[in-house]
Write a protein that holds these residues in place. Structure first.
Motif, PDB file in Angstrom:
ATOM      1  N   GLY A 249      34.861  46.084  44.471  1.00  0.00           N
ATOM      2  CA  GLY A 249      34.748  46.332  43.134  1.00  0.00           C
ATOM      3  C   GLY A 249      35.065  47.659  42.600  1.00  0.00           C
ATOM      4  O   GLY A 249      35.313  47.671  41.148  1.00  0.00           O
ATOM      5  N   LEU A 250      34.569  48.763  43.038  1.00  0.00           N
ATOM      6  CA  LEU A 250      34.747  50.502  42.080  1.00  0.00           C
ATOM      7  C   LEU A 250      36.527  50.793  42.653  1.00  0.00           C
ATOM      8  O   LEU A 250      37.359  51.205  40.963  1.00  0.00           O
ATOM      9  N   LEU A 251      36.816  49.803  43.145  1.00  0.00           N
ATOM     10  CA  LEU A 251      38.492  50.331  43.033  1.00  0.00           C
ATOM     11  C   LEU A 251      39.006  49.783  41.767  1.00  0.00           C
ATOM     12  O   LEU A 251      39.466  50.666  40.928  1.00  0.00           O
ATOM     13  N   VAL A 252      38.301  48.461  41.851  1.00  0.00           N
ATOM     14  CA  VAL A 252      39.007  47.715  40.645  1.00  0.00           C
ATOM     15  C   VAL A 252      38.600  48.863  38.976  1.00  0.00           C
ATOM     16  O   VAL A 252      38.844  48.664  38.577  1.00  0.00           O
ATOM     17  N   ALA A 253      37.681  48.774  39.976  1.00  0.00           N
ATOM     18  CA  ALA A 253      36.305  49.352  37.836  1.00  0.00           C
ATOM     19  C   ALA A 253      37.267  50.687  37.900  1.00  0.00           C
ATOM     20  O   ALA A 253      37.619  50.734  36.587  1.00  0.00           O
ATOM     21  N   ILE A 287      37.854  39.505  39.095  1.00  0.00           N
ATOM     22  CA  ILE A 287      37.552  39.923  39.916  1.00  0.00           C
ATOM     23  C   ILE A 287      35.989  39.573  40.555  1.00  0.00           C
ATOM     24  O   ILE A 287      34.941  39.578  39.969  1.00  0.00           O
ATOM     25  N   ALA A 288      36.404  38.983  41.804  1.00  0.00           N
ATOM     26  CA  ALA A 288      35.199  38.423  42.588  1.00  0.00           C
ATOM     27  C   ALA A 288      35.133  37.802  43.850  1.00  0.00           C
ATOM     28  O   ALA A 288      36.113  38.661  44.107  1.00  0.00           O
ATOM     29  N   VAL A 289      34.227  37.644  43.609  1.00  0.00           N
ATOM     30  CA  VAL A 289      34.242  37.314  45.965  1.00  0.00           C
ATOM     31  C   VAL A 289      34.375  35.788  45.875  1.00  0.00           C
ATOM     32  O   VAL A 289      34.140  34.927  45.161  1.00  0.00           O
ATOM     33  N   PRO A 290      33.984  34.974  47.060  1.00  0.00           N
ATOM     34  CA  PRO A 290      34.553  33.656  47.129  1.00  0.00           C
ATOM     35  C   PRO A 290      33.508  32.850  46.617  1.00  0.00           C
ATOM     36  O   PRO A 290      33.814  31.924  45.950  1.00  0.00           O
TER      37      PRO A 290
END
Length: 539
Positions: A249-253, A287-290
């Protein structure tokens, strides 16, 4: 670094620069880019991120449960917090260490960037941490202060030092972060005496998570590799449901803000609200988790009737993505799914594109620029394609050692992920499961994850977790905890028939236990203490 390694590194950096250019990272005027570069040069990649964004972008940076924050407001708010922190922590010897225990909201990123702008060592504390974990991590990482959300007050109170509450409901508390920010000057902070550092903690709630430290990025490959496989672009809206305190999540943010797109975040995930955001805000990316993706799809007709014409990317990471879910996403949303495989220690390792998943829905994709994957035997000897072994990796984002000094890297720089898998002839990676969770049954190696994938594929099963348990006769056996789908009265015989049709006899669980729910953490993984409690209850 020898000549061959140096040549490869230079070649990869050139490739990475081309990827960033293609993504639109350098589309702005030279004057704006120069101003942004000065901010990063003065405050570092994380500390200078808001200044860079304010210099090259206009419009809304973040939408959260409190409202909107423009890029200019993001920079001013970060500056004020950084200057206030410098005043509050004046007199501390050495580099300050600041812990953050927050969910997804704007001030979580303001705090991270503001702390980094002071040259601090920023430690990201998971939302699953209780008082014992916070106390142990605070002592080990030598924290000087903590910023937390009100729901974590009990855990944060285990730290005996300055604390500020970033998110609260109702009346403003005395230790509100807002009060600290208001006391700061909005001028750009002075250059810190040392570079900031970031510590991401390994997942887990039973033991004490280890710290994976990272200095400031010194390569283009870390950002370019992700953009090579997941084509994020600027001037869009991105719904970020994956937690920002994990690497995914941090890298995408960071990338979304650098590209000039708007981050849409909520503190707690709600499938109906996520679907509404995707349609109403015309988000291009989810952007999510399964587990989150599965819950959105469970909305059924509401998903199929929603106007999701703008949705171009559904990206999953943080936990294993099973083929049944891949097929559902492809059926409902079309060829938009990307699957990221990574670890806290190595950052991302491989990424599957929609084309990869169309050919091999159970694959974890291929390593992007700068990443190398090796499948090895117990002695570290490389194995040929199609042969299962230990997954070893070398990535631009991997750590050298944990904060306690231990390491999982060998002398050649390859890091042992702790997973087993194989590569196919096209270079796609397939992950079998965790090496430490493997069970020997009937002389065969059995991975609980393999059985979980099959269980999740049954329409009458809402959730499932498989774990080895002690067995007096066989040493270990598999036990499956199954959550029935709403309104479905599936029984043990049906579950066994389903498993028998999909897997060899050796994979059949000895025990099938029906439970009401399986508590999962923010990354989508079943919490360790949940499994331990279930083991005790159903011993």
């Amino acid at each position: 670094m020898n000549l061959e390694q140096l040549t490869t590194r230079l070649r990869n950096e050139v490739t990475a620069a081309g990827i960033l250019r293609q993504s639109g990272m350098f589309r702005h005027s030279p004057r704006a880019l120069a101003a942004g570069a000065r901010g990063v040069g003065q405050l570092g990649p994380f500390g200078g991120l808001p200044a860079y964004c304010a210099a090259v972008h206009s419009g809304v940076a973040i939408i959260d449960d409190r409202g909107e924050l423009t890029f200019a407001e993001f920079a001013r708010r970060t500056n004020k917090l950084a200057n206030a922190l410098r005043t509050e922590l004046r007199g501390k010897t050495g580099r300050p260490s600041i812990g953050i225990q927050c969910r997804n909201h704007a001030d979580a990123l303001v705090t991270l960037c503001g702390a980094a702008a002071t040259g601090a060592r920023v430690v990201l504390l998971g939302s699953d941490f209780g008082p014992r974990q916070v106390a142990a991590v605070s002592e080990r990482e030598k924290l000087d202060a903590i910023v937390y959300d009100a729901e974590f007050a009990e855990a944060a109170a285990a730290f005996d030092g300055p604390r500020w509450c970033a998110w609260y409901d109702g009346e403003q508390p005395d230790d509100a972060l807002e009060r600290l920010i208001a006391s700061g000057d909005d001028a750009v902070p002075p250059r810190p005496t040392q570079a900031a550092a970031l510590v991401i903690l390994t997942s887990g709630t039973s033991g004490i998570p280890k710290g994976a430290p990272r200095g400031e990025p010194k390569t283009l490959m870390l950002t370019a590799g992700l953009l090579q496989r997941i084509p994020l672009r600027g001037n869009e809206r991105v719904l970020l449901s994956a937690p920002v305190f994990h690497g995914w999540g941090l890298l995408v943010a960071v990338l979304v803000l650098m590209l000039g797109s708007t981050l849409v975040m909520h503190r707690r995930f709600d499938a109906a609200r996520a679907l509404d955001d995707l349609a109403r805000l015309e988000c291009s990316t989810f952007i999510a988790v399964p587990t989150m993706i599965r819950r959105v799809l469970a909305l059924g007709d509401a998903v199929r009737s929603a106007d999701l014409a703008s949705l171009q990317i559904v990206a999953s990471g943080g936990a294993r993505l099973d083929p049944a879910l891949v097929a559902q996403v492809q059926d409902v949303f079309g060829p938009v799914l990307h699957n990221l495989y990574g670890s806290t220690e190595a950052a991302y390792i491989s990424i599957a594109t929609p084309d990869d998943l169309a050919i091999a829905p159970d694959c974890a994709g291929r390593p992007p620029v700068g990443n190398t994957v090796r499948i090895a035997d117990a002695n570290g000897v490389a194995l040929p394609a199609g042969t299962e072994g230990r997954i070893l990796v070398r990535t631009p984002g991997q750590i050298e050692a944990y904060t306690d000094g231990t390491s999982r890297s060998g002398a050649d720089g390859f890091l042992d992920t702790g997973d087993r898998g194989h590569l196919d002839s096209a270079g796609r990676l397939y992950v079998a499961g965790r090496s430490d969770s493997m069970v020997v049954s009937g002389g065969e190696n059995v991975f609980p994850e393999e059985l979980e994938i099959v269980l999740h594929a049954h329409p009458g099963i809402a959730d499932a977790a498989v774990t080895p348990v002690e067995d007096a006769e066989f040493g270990q056996r598999l036990r499956a905890y199954v959550v029935r789908a709403e309104g479905v009265d599936i029984d043990e015989a049906t579950v066994r028939a389903h498993v028998a049709a999909e897997l060899p006899r050796s994979r059949m669980p000895r025990d099938i236990v029906f439970v009401e729910t399986l508590a999962r953490g923010s990354s989508g993984k079943v919490l360790r203490h949940t499994i331990e409690e279930l083991r005790e209850t159903h011993a």
